[in-house]
Each structure stands twice: as C-alpha cells, then as structure tokens.
Design a protein around this motif. Structure first.
Motif, PDB file in Angstrom:
ATOM      1  N   UNK A   1       0.854  -1.186   0.000  1.00 57.69           N
ATOM      2  CA  UNK A   1       0.000   0.000   0.000  1.00 57.69           C
ATOM      3  C   UNK A   1       0.890   1.237   0.000  1.00 57.69           C
ATOM      4  N   UNK A   2       0.540   2.227  -0.826  1.00 57.31           N
ATOM      5  CA  UNK A   2       1.199   3.514  -0.712  1.00 57.31           C
ATOM      6  C   UNK A   2       0.118   4.572  -0.590  1.00 57.31           C
ATOM      7  N   UNK A   3       0.382   5.572   0.228  1.00 53.57           N
ATOM      8  CA  UNK A   3      -0.551   6.696   0.308  1.00 53.57           C
ATOM      9  C   UNK A   3       0.274   7.952   0.281  1.00 53.57           C
TER      10      UNK A   3
ATOM     11  N   UNK B   1      -9.813   0.701   0.510  1.00 54.29           N
ATOM     12  CA  UNK B   1     -10.457  -0.502  -0.026  1.00 54.29           C
ATOM     13  C   UNK B   1     -11.548  -0.197  -1.046  1.00 54.29           C
ATOM     14  N   UNK B   2     -11.636   1.059  -1.448  1.00 52.95           N
ATOM     15  CA  UNK B   2     -12.521   1.372  -2.573  1.00 52.95           C
ATOM     16  C   UNK B   2     -13.959   1.661  -2.191  1.00 52.95           C
ATOM     17  N   UNK B   3     -14.252   1.796  -0.905  1.00 53.41           N
ATOM     18  CA  UNK B   3     -15.626   2.109  -0.512  1.00 53.41           C
ATOM     19  C   UNK B   3     -15.887   3.607  -0.552  1.00 53.41           C
ATOM     20  N   UNK B   4     -14.824   4.388  -0.470  1.00 53.46           N
ATOM     21  CA  UNK B   4     -14.992   5.836  -0.400  1.00 53.46           C
ATOM     22  C   UNK B   4     -13.958   6.493  -1.305  1.00 53.46           C
TER      23      UNK B   4
ATOM     24  N   UNK C   1      -2.128   3.782  -3.786  1.00 50.85           N
ATOM     25  CA  UNK C   1      -2.245   2.525  -4.526  1.00 50.85           C
ATOM     26  C   UNK C   1      -2.376   1.396  -3.520  1.00 50.85           C
ATOM     27  N   UNK C   2      -3.135   0.390  -3.928  1.00 54.07           N
ATOM     28  CA  UNK C   2      -3.286  -0.812  -3.110  1.00 54.07           C
ATOM     29  C   UNK C   2      -3.003  -1.998  -4.019  1.00 54.07           C
ATOM     30  N   UNK C   3      -2.102  -2.866  -3.611  1.00 57.50           N
ATOM     31  CA  UNK C   3      -1.659  -4.004  -4.424  1.00 57.50           C
ATOM     32  C   UNK C   3      -1.219  -3.532  -5.810  1.00 57.50           C
ATOM     33  N   UNK C   4      -0.682  -2.311  -5.871  1.00 53.15           N
ATOM     34  CA  UNK C   4      -0.170  -1.787  -7.127  1.00 53.15           C
ATOM     35  C   UNK C   4      -1.213  -1.074  -7.978  1.00 53.15           C
TER      36      UNK C   4
ATOM     37  N   UNK D   1      -8.885   1.978 -10.370  1.00 52.23           N
ATOM     38  CA  UNK D   1      -8.946   0.513 -10.409  1.00 52.23           C
ATOM     39  C   UNK D   1      -9.557  -0.110  -9.160  1.00 52.23           C
ATOM     40  N   UNK D   2     -10.615   0.525  -8.645  1.00 50.09           N
ATOM     41  CA  UNK D   2     -11.192   0.010  -7.396  1.00 50.09           C
ATOM     42  C   UNK D   2     -11.618  -1.448  -7.526  1.00 50.09           C
ATOM     43  N   UNK D   3     -12.155  -1.817  -8.698  1.00 50.17           N
ATOM     44  CA  UNK D   3     -12.649  -3.196  -8.827  1.00 50.17           C
ATOM     45  C   UNK D   3     -11.493  -4.197  -8.842  1.00 50.17           C
ATOM     46  N   UNK D   4     -10.349  -3.800  -9.428  1.00 46.84           N
ATOM     47  CA  UNK D   4      -9.173  -4.689  -9.416  1.00 46.84           C
ATOM     48  C   UNK D   4      -8.634  -4.820  -7.998  1.00 46.84           C
ATOM     49  N   UNK D   5      -8.693  -3.707  -7.263  1.00 46.32           N
ATOM     50  CA  UNK D   5      -8.238  -3.752  -5.871  1.00 46.32           C
ATOM     51  C   UNK D   5      -9.106  -4.725  -5.082  1.00 46.32           C
ATOM     52  N   UNK D   6     -10.427  -4.638  -5.319  1.00 43.67           N
ATOM     53  CA  UNK D   6     -11.369  -5.447  -4.538  1.00 43.67           C
ATOM     54  C   UNK D   6     -11.133  -6.948  -4.693  1.00 43.67           C
ATOM     55  N   UNK D   7     -10.586  -7.335  -5.830  1.00 41.39           N
ATOM     56  CA  UNK D   7     -10.271  -8.746  -6.043  1.00 41.39           C
ATOM     57  C   UNK D   7      -9.103  -9.218  -5.173  1.00 41.39           C
ATOM     58  N   UNK D   8      -8.284  -8.250  -4.749  1.00 43.23           N
ATOM     59  CA  UNK D   8      -7.029  -8.616  -4.089  1.00 43.23           C
ATOM     60  C   UNK D   8      -7.010  -8.311  -2.591  1.00 43.23           C
ATOM     61  N   UNK D   9      -8.132  -7.798  -2.101  1.00 42.12           N
ATOM     62  CA  UNK D   9      -8.139  -7.457  -0.674  1.00 42.12           C
ATOM     63  C   UNK D   9      -9.257  -8.178   0.075  1.00 42.12           C
TER      64      UNK D   9
END
Lengths: 245, 370
Positions: A5-7, A51-54, A62-65, A71-79
């Motif tokens: 994760x980077x913020x 996690x893409x809810x907000x 970035x989350x998982x790159x 790419x919220x939907x791609x993130x959701x697959x990986x978290x």
C-alpha cells in the motif's frame, strides 16, 4: 519489491470537516501495519478510501499496485475487509455465510467445500456449522468474520477494530490468527485502540485529528517519546492541548 | 451468473427463515383479497331512511311500503317533526329523510299534484347521489301507479322502453369486476415493499459494506436482489387467481399465459421501482415513506376505484405513467373479455420500456463507492 500500500497526501473532506488530512505512508508486503488513534481520528475513513468504498477528495494511493481512483474493482479482487460494523448475516448459519461469501468471490464449489472444512476445524467450530450466527458469542463471530474475510486468499486484508469488545483470551487467539496469515505472506492493515495490541504490530502509525502524528516500529516510538509502553506514547501524542506539526 | 445464483439462494434462505415475514407475504394478501373483495362494492345497499309522515293517509302508507319493499332502503324510524329527522341525520343514524306533507293524498286527488321533500346527507357524495336516484325512482314508480289507477287501464300511454344488455359481466357482478384489480394491488404492495426495504436493510445492518468490497458487478447485485421477489410475487399472483377462481368464481375468459406473461414484465417494473427507492434511501423508514407515496398515487389513480375516463385531463396524463393502471386494465381485458396479445400490445410495450428505465436507474444509482 513493490509496497502493498502507498498513500501520498491522501485526504477526505466531508463538507467543511476534514476527516483525513494529507496522510502519507507505505506498507510493505507481509507487514503487520497498525493504525492507531482515538475514536473519530479518521482511521475508518482512511481504510474506506484504501479498499474502494470511499472516493478520496485528493491525494494519491495505490493498493496491491492499483490506483484507488481508477482501479477500485481490481483492488477489490485482491483485498479482504472486516468492517467495524458486524458484517456477517446474523439470520444465516455459519455454513451459509461461508458459502455465500465464497460464492460471491467466485470460488469454485469444490474450494468452498474444502475451505469450509478447514476453516471450521481451525476455529474448532465443526459442531456449530448449522448454528445461526446471531446465537454465537461475539469473540467467535469476530474470528469467523476474519476467516471469511480471508477465504479468497487476498494479498492484503484490512481489519477495522477487529477486537472491539472481545475478551482478552479471544483477542490473544485473534492475534495468533493474524500472525499465522502474516507469516504466510499476507499484508495486514489493522486499526485498534488497544495499546497492548500495538506492540504486536511491525510498524504503527498514530492518527490524531485526521493526521498521522507518528509512524515507526513500537520500539522506536517508545524510545522517541521516552515512554515505557505504547500507552504512554499514545497519551503523549493525544494529550489535550498538545499541538502537532 | 453463478454470483447471481449465490445471492438468490441467500435471499431465499433469509426470507424462509423469517416465519413472520413468510406469513405476511403469503397469508396477509389472501385474507385481504377475501375481505376487500366483499367490501369494495359500488352498489349502495342499506341506505338508512327516516320518514316524517304528516299526512298519515292511504297514499302515504303505500309510498312508505314501496320504500320498505326496496332492497336499497332500511326504514330505521319515523317521526312527526322535521327536527327529529334532522337530529337523526346529524347523529349519522339516518342517511336521508322523506317528508310527506299534510294533505298529500288530498292534493294528489284534487289538484293532481303534490310535493314531497327528500333531504339527503351528502357528506359522502357518491352515496348521496345514489340514494337520491334510488328514492326518485321509487317515487316515480309510485307516481306512475296512481296515474294509471286514476286514468283507468284504457288510457295507458305508449312508452319507450330501453333494453340494455351487459357484455362481459352480464350479471354486473362486483366480484368479477373488483377481484382481478384488487389482486393487482396486493401483488404490487408486497412486491414494492419487499424490494424497497431490501437493499436499504443491508445498509442499515452494515452488510452492504461487505458486499461492496467484493468484486461483484452492480448488475449482478441488482438482478440477484430482483429475481427472488419476482418469483415470490408471481407465486402470489397464482395463489390469488386460484382464490379468485375458487371463492369468487372469476371467469377466465382469456389466456392465463398472457396474464402471467404480462405480470412477468409488470413485476420487473414494480420491483425495479422498489430497488431504486432502496438505492436512494439510507433507512428502511425513509424507504417505506417513499414507497407509500408512490403506492397511494398508483392505487388511487389506477382506475380500480374511479374510472380513469372521468378524471381531469392532467390526471389522465399522470395515469399514463402509472404501471398499476396498465395491469388493472390488462387483467380485466384478458380475464373478463378474453383480449389477446394484439389487444394489449401497447400495454406490453409501455411496460417493457418502463422496466428497462427503472431497473437501469436502480443499477446506475447503486453505488459501490461513495
């Protein structure tokens, strides 16, 4: 190795109120990253942006790159995510909850069956498979919720106060479960306001009023603030009247 | 597709686990159908009549007995002062009173004319109008009788008589007319409430977050939420039609396939509206009020209780957007008249477009990210 994760200056405003104010940090793969703060410090809002809810108001993350805007939907697959609110269906049985969440993550039926067996065995809940979730004690439900949140083997799991209201023995068991997953390479992002739990984390960030007031390993933080425990570090940072840069 | 099946399975598990809901869904509409079908009757019977007879003559007695013989009137009292009659109306005991003046018989025989006074409680306009019409008919009948007696049989005049025949519902049976419509309302009520409360309930208990954090597609979620209620509502319609057939003897002139085919599209509209409401609200209470707002308008403007043709033009325009009006009309057309697909093709097309719009809106407005 890419960070999990980077913020970078991640911010969320609700009208005039800034819930999360320009937070920046990185979480390494396989790390147990503790997110500490008083109630209302902005922990949950930060998690919900990751996690893409907000949708963030500004800043990058970035989350998982993957980018949290595009790419919220791609993130959701990986978290995986275990929210602060209890998230299992109370009117379904243990078994039905496992099947449902396994199903909507797209796990093959064979895998769901296999996971179910393993999961129930690990939790020692084989004889409760057909029990309604609402009749389980809170500690059991939280352990079950965690197991279900990681059923699809996510790269990163977000736990939002997973041990709130749980007895010390169960909290201990819960952290053993977290350690086991971290050892297998899962990145753990966990919020808590139990200071003893902060000691279990690899690194800890302490949020005060929407900002990150300190971020380091528990040991380094204790040295920095000349404190004996994380509790003292926390009190030192959040004491009323103290101003932060 | 598989994801959708998992959602449907979960919804059914939850519905069938909740025994109270199950009773509400299946038992209540049947009870309502049986009660409402008997209550929603336009024919005004049992009008309470009070008579003030100042004349006490043979003629006044004949007139009173004609009222007593009518199935529409119940003679609940008589008195000799108008004040007493007014009091009865004021108390709500009497719906109308008939005043027969002094010298009624004498004036009739001597002057060939006499006056009568009818006073009707017109708070309920429909009832008052009908009471007035029934009473006038009885008085005219009485009038014709005494004229015939006075003039003798030879003088009977040529008169025009109109013979009317009632098509499609020859006995003017109110059950036949009302039951298909009431059934539409019940299926609509259950469908819209179930779907309207559903997503918002998950928002309230927080499980929606857990769904939104999964890679589920928005349309999968909406379809998975829609189908269980669609199946339940169709079953409910089938049960209702069976009750209509067994208890009320509703004729099934047209094709049942057509009724269910149309219901299939119609229910997509109703449930779609419910789901859309569910996506715009935050609590079940809000959803309930919005659902009621639409349901009241839909039901009162459905043409079930008042004919759409007698509404003002602007209200008729509104009914063009009322799905309930379409289904009430189709039910009556197909079940009572035997209308075919071609006769209701306009209804089908309108419902299809409606279904696409509202469900499109529901999918579009459902947000996984806030």
């Amino acid at each position: 190795m890419l960070p999990a994760i980077t913020a970078d200056k991640l911010t969320k405003r609700f009208g005039d109120f800034t819930a999360v104010n320009q937070i920046s940090f990185e979480v390494k793969k396989g790390e147990i990253f503790g997110f500490l703060g008083a109630n209302g410090a902005g922990k949950t809002t930060a998690i919900r942006m990751l996690n893409g809810l907000s949708r963030p108001t500004s800043g990058q993350a970035t989350v998982a790159g993957f980018d949290v805007y595009r790419n919220t939907e791609k993130i959701k697959r990986r978290i995986g995510y275990m929210s602060q609110k209890f998230s299992l269906y109370e009117d379904l049985t243990v078994r039905e909850n496992i099947q449902f969440y396994g199903g909507i993550y797209g796990l093959p039926l064979k895998d769901i069956r296999h996971q179910m067996k393993q999961l129930l065995a690990n939790l020692g809940m084989e004889s409760y498979a057909r029990t309604l979730v609402k009749s389980l004690p809170l500690g059991w439900r939280q352990k079950l919720a965690f197991s279900i949140a990681i059923m699809h083997r996510p790269e990163i799991v977000f736990l939002d106060e997973p041990t709130g209201g749980v007895d010390p023995i169960t909290r201990r068991q819960f952290w053993e479960m977290i350690y086991k997953e971290a050892n297998e390479g899962m990145t753990i992002f966990v919020t808590t306001h139990y200071m003893d739990e902060a000691e279990y984390c690899g690194r800890v960030s302490i949020m005060v009023d929407g900002r990150i007031a300190a971020l380091d390993t528990p040991k380094a933080l204790k040295e920095q603030f000349h404190a004996d425990s994380m509790n003292d570090v926390f009190l030192n940072l959040t004491r009323p009247g103290r101003q932060h840069a | 597709m598989r994801t959708i099946l998992f959602i449907i399975r979960k919804e059914f598990l939850q519905i069938f686990r909740n025994k109270v809901m199950l009773a509400l869904i299946f038992l209540m509409p049947i009870i309502q159908l049986i009660i409402l079908a008997h209550a929603a009757d336009y024919e005004v019977k049992n009008i309470n009549l009070h008579i003030v007879d100042h004349d006490l003559s043979q003629y006044s007695q004949r007139l009173i007995s004609k009222f007593q013989a009518s199935k529409n009137f119940i003679l609940i009292g008589s008195s000799f002062t108008n004040q007493a009659a007014f009091d009865e109306i004021q108390k709500g005991e009497a719906d109308l009173f008939l005043e027969i003046p002094v010298d009624f018989q004498r004036n009739l025989l001597r002057d060939k004319k006499a006056g009568l006074q009818l006073s009707v409680d017109a708070v309920n306009g429909v009832k008052a109008g009908l009471a007035n019409a029934y009473a006038t008919a009885i008085i005219q009948d009485f009038n014709a009788e005494i004229r015939a007696e006075a003039a003798g049989p030879a003088a009977s005049q040529a008169s025009l008589t109109i013979a009317s025949s009632n098509w499609f519902n020859p006995e003017l049976n109110y059950f036949t007319f009302m039951v298909p419509g009431i059934l539409v309302l019940l299926v609509t009520l259950v469908g819209m409430f179930l779907s309207g409360m559903n997503i918002v309930k998950e928002k309230e208990i927080g499980t929606i977050e857990q769904i939104n954090v999964t890679p589920i597609r928005k349309y999968q979620f909406i379809v998975g939420k829609l189908l269980p209620f669609w199946i339940i509502a169709n079953i409910e319609l089938a049960i209702g039609l069976t009750v209509g057939w067994l208890v009320f003897d509703i004729p099934f002139v047209g094709s049942l396939w057509l009724v269910f085919g149309f219901a299939a599209i119609y229910l997509l509209v109703v449930l779609g509206i419910g789901l859309f409401i569910s996506t715009v609200t935050e609590t079940q209470q809000q959803a309930m009020f919005i659902a009621w707002f639409f349901l009241i308008i839909f039901i009162l403007m459905s043409g079930l209780f008042t004919p759409i043709e007698s509404m003002p033009p602007w209200a008729q325009e509104i009914t063009r957007f009322n799905p309930v009006a379409y289904f009430v009309e189709v039910m009556r057309m197909v079940l009572l008249k035997g209308s075919g697909v071609m006769d209701i093709q306009r209804h089908i097309l309108v419902m299809l477009s409606y279904a696409m719009v509202v469900n499109g809106l529901a999918v579009w407005n459902y947000r996984k990210t806030s």
